[in-house]
Design a protein around this motif. Structure first.
Motif, PDB file in Angstrom:
ATOM      1  N   GLU A 135      -2.193   0.546   7.869  1.00 19.85           N
ATOM      2  CA  GLU A 135      -1.364  -0.608   7.498  1.00 19.85           C
ATOM      3  C   GLU A 135      -0.145  -0.171   6.690  1.00 19.85           C
ATOM      4  O   GLU A 135       0.957  -0.688   6.886  1.00 19.85           O
ATOM      5  CB  GLU A 135      -2.193  -1.612   6.686  1.00 19.85           C
ATOM      6  CG  GLU A 135      -1.418  -2.894   6.392  1.00 19.85           C
ATOM      7  CD  GLU A 135      -1.970  -3.679   5.225  1.00 19.85           C
ATOM      8  OE1 GLU A 135      -3.159  -3.533   4.896  1.00 19.85           O
ATOM      9  OE2 GLU A 135      -1.183  -4.450   4.634  1.00 19.85           O
ATOM     10  N   HIS A 149       0.839  -1.222   0.000  1.00 23.54           N
ATOM     11  CA  HIS A 149       0.000   0.000   0.000  1.00 23.54           C
ATOM     12  C   HIS A 149       0.867   1.263   0.000  1.00 23.54           C
ATOM     13  O   HIS A 149       2.023   1.207  -0.395  1.00 23.54           O
ATOM     14  CB  HIS A 149      -0.999  -0.041   1.162  1.00 23.54           C
ATOM     15  CG  HIS A 149      -1.714  -1.353   1.262  1.00 23.54           C
ATOM     16  ND1 HIS A 149      -2.746  -1.696   0.438  1.00 23.54           N
ATOM     17  CD2 HIS A 149      -1.478  -2.435   2.058  1.00 23.54           C
ATOM     18  CE1 HIS A 149      -3.152  -2.923   0.733  1.00 23.54           C
ATOM     19  NE2 HIS A 149      -2.400  -3.399   1.698  1.00 23.54           N
ATOM     20  N   HIS A 197       2.933  -7.020   4.431  1.00 23.27           N
ATOM     21  CA  HIS A 197       1.582  -6.553   4.752  1.00 23.27           C
ATOM     22  C   HIS A 197       1.214  -6.911   6.179  1.00 23.27           C
ATOM     23  O   HIS A 197       1.852  -7.749   6.811  1.00 23.27           O
ATOM     24  CB  HIS A 197       0.553  -7.221   3.821  1.00 23.27           C
ATOM     25  CG  HIS A 197       0.596  -6.720   2.420  1.00 23.27           C
ATOM     26  ND1 HIS A 197      -0.373  -5.908   1.892  1.00 23.27           N
ATOM     27  CD2 HIS A 197       1.521  -6.910   1.435  1.00 23.27           C
ATOM     28  CE1 HIS A 197      -0.062  -5.615   0.637  1.00 23.27           C
ATOM     29  NE2 HIS A 197       1.090  -6.217   0.332  1.00 23.27           N
ATOM     30  N   CYS A 198       0.133  -6.266   6.661  1.00 22.79           N
ATOM     31  CA  CYS A 198      -0.540  -6.694   7.877  1.00 22.79           C
ATOM     32  C   CYS A 198      -1.975  -7.027   7.502  1.00 22.79           C
ATOM     33  O   CYS A 198      -2.538  -6.445   6.574  1.00 22.79           O
ATOM     34  CB  CYS A 198      -0.480  -5.623   8.961  1.00 22.79           C
ATOM     35  SG  CYS A 198       1.221  -5.255   9.486  1.00 22.79           S
TER      36      CYS A 198
HETATM   37 ZN    ZN Z   1      -2.177  -5.197   2.842  1.00 21.34          ZN
END
Ligand code: ZN
Length: 193
Positions: A33, A19, A86-87
């Motif tokens: 995030e 992102h 990522h989370c």
């Molecule tokens: Zn993500």
């Protein structure tokens, strides 16, 4: 003398903080995030550089970047590996917990990379192990020209997990887990590096 140690001077690793910009990813309690991903990726980059590995970050700020641009940047940099960071979040399970790693089944080396990263991340953090999974629909994995994996570092939607993800010490454990997984993969890969 038989004490051969792998050296990684010729290895380039692309780390991709998921992102960025207006694409914040998951958002809970005002935590984005995209910021967590960048923080973990930067620290993993430092850990890898300490081992002589050349690291490129697909973004090193709060920038918007298309999924295709991410793997294109990795290819342009001559990256040997691509790891997207990522989370996670769950709309349905308020107690979802743990780390998992995704890979594309047709991108050579990716299953092994994902499995090694997953093991190292769980060992470094003590988080619940929810496994490594084939996710052929993820564009960043499908378009990678090198072994690629996407790590989901924990569930922002679960308050205890979010609290842990925010702790600098825990972010460090995640970063070291990612770095250790990459080093193990490189050390164990026969040829190609
Ligand atoms: Zn993500």
């Amino acid at each position: 003398d038989g004490s051969w140690q792998p050296t990684f001077q010729d290895v380039t690793v692309a780390l991709d903080p998921g992102h960025g910009g207006s694409s914040t990813g998951a958002q809970y309690n005002g935590i984005r995030e995209s910021d967590l991903n960048l923080s973990i990726a930067r620290e993993a980059a430092d850990a890898l550089r300490a081992h002589g590995i050349h690291v490129v970050l697909t973004r090193n700020g709060d920038e918007e970047l298309s999924l295709y641009r991410r793997t294109a940047l990795a290819a342009e940099a001559g990256a040997d590996l691509f790891i997207s960071i990522h989370c996670n979040a769950s709309d349905t399970d308020p107690e979802a917990a743990g780390i998992y790693t995704a890979y594309h089944p047709d991108v050579r080396g990716s299953w092994s990379l994902a499995d090694t990263l997953q093991g190292a991340l769980v060992a470094a953090t003590g988080a619940a192990d929810t496994g490594s999974w084939s996710r052929p629909n993820l564009a960043v994995l499908r378009t990678a020209k090198m072994p690629a994996a996407l790590v989901e570092c924990g569930y922002m939607s679960t308050p205890e997990e979010l609290e842990r993800l925010l702790q600098p010490d825990y972010q460090k454990q995640l970063s070291l887990g990612i770095a250790q997984g990459i080093l193990s993969y490189l050390g164990g890969a026969d040829g190609g590096f």
